[in-house]
Design an enzyme around this catalytic site. Sequence first.
Site, short mmCIF file in Angstrom:
data_model
loop_
_atom_site.label_atom_id
_atom_site.label_comp_id
_atom_site.label_asym_id
_atom_site.label_seq_id
_atom_site.Cartn_x
_atom_site.Cartn_y
_atom_site.Cartn_z
CB CYS A 11 -0.94 0.00 1.20
SG CYS A 11 -0.12 -0.23 2.77
CB CYS A 14 4.32 -0.22 2.41
SG CYS A 14 2.81 -0.93 3.04
#
Lengths: 77, 321
Positions: A11, A14
């Site tokens: 995502c 991250c």
Amino acid sequence: MKNVKVLGSGCKKCQQTADAIQKYADDNNIDIEVEKVTDMAEIMRYGVMSTPGVVVDEVTVHAGGVPNDEQIKAILA
Amino acid sequence: MFEFFTWLADVLTYDIMGIERATKLADAIHFFIEDTSKIFFLLTLIIFLMGLFRSILSPEKIRGYIEGKPKGVSYFLAVGLGAVTPFCSCSSVPLFIGFVEAGIPVGATMAFLIASPMINEVAVVVLGTVIGWEMTAIYVVTGLLVGMFGGWATDFFKMERYVEDYVWKIRTGQIVTPSYDTTWKGRIIFAWGEVKEIVGRIWKYVFIGIAIGAALHGYVPTSFFAEYASADNLFAVPLAVLSGIPLYSNATGVIPVAEALLGKGVPIGTVIVLMMSVVAISIPEFVILRKVIRIQGLVYFASFLALAFIFVGYMFNALVS
């Protein structure tokens, strides 16, 4: 050199975490290599339920969000 | 205190844009301005306030609370805690694995995953402000009951056989509890980050919802709904549920649509189940869950929820009329 693993399913947060750590290390001349771990089984093995998580030299040091500068400083200390 | 937004919409629509009152266009524009300003104001405020106090509950703590509880208690705890725990659907998979690995029944885990997006502090406050607290209480109680039913049905029909095999083999390390910066400065930075992150993620749903609500409010005559969506029409409830399945919106985005439908006299049961179907049965969420549950399991699960919503819809339409 420290090995840093950023744990997360890929995502946006991250990516932000990986970038933030790399930037902090570059600015402070800390020698690290950043690796991304997206495999769920492996993420869970590090004990992280809330991603993104951060592992430094095989020790889980952070979970549950993009770390801020203070936290990164502690992580890489 | 929210008259300000009505006043703002009055001024912008009638005075600044100079649109004649009581025309279709004026009604639609007024609705759009009032809802946009009010909902985004509330979103920002609530997310910020919740962000300040986030460290109170986390999925890791919840796992600790539910672990080892009897099944009946676990469903109850799962929906209750799911409703008050902010969590992002991108964490569904690790959360699912983390719960199951701790020996929490798959049913309680699913109950948590149903309740969490449907009922949250943002949706509750916006719903209460926009369409009233009585309706909100009904929505919350129904959501909790459906979540518990979904959890119970998951275990009763032994849905755990559809969980991917690799999930059972995962052995987690010591679960790390997230550490938060708990100074006020840290909390404010975090809370503001949450506002940007969440509003950045859901604003499209909210805008689309308000636009649909405004169009319904301004252009679709009440007689249309009286004819096709009254409680006498037995197909209205199942149709509302079915049409919600392919549609997806965040819980906040669906509120303006509900507001417009209620204003047009559509029965409360039909409106509530449309909202719930749109929010709880969603393709994006199922694509994420597909990583841990096989397709048959997801189909059964969606079917339980759809049946539960249809039942709830009929019940409310019969009770409140």
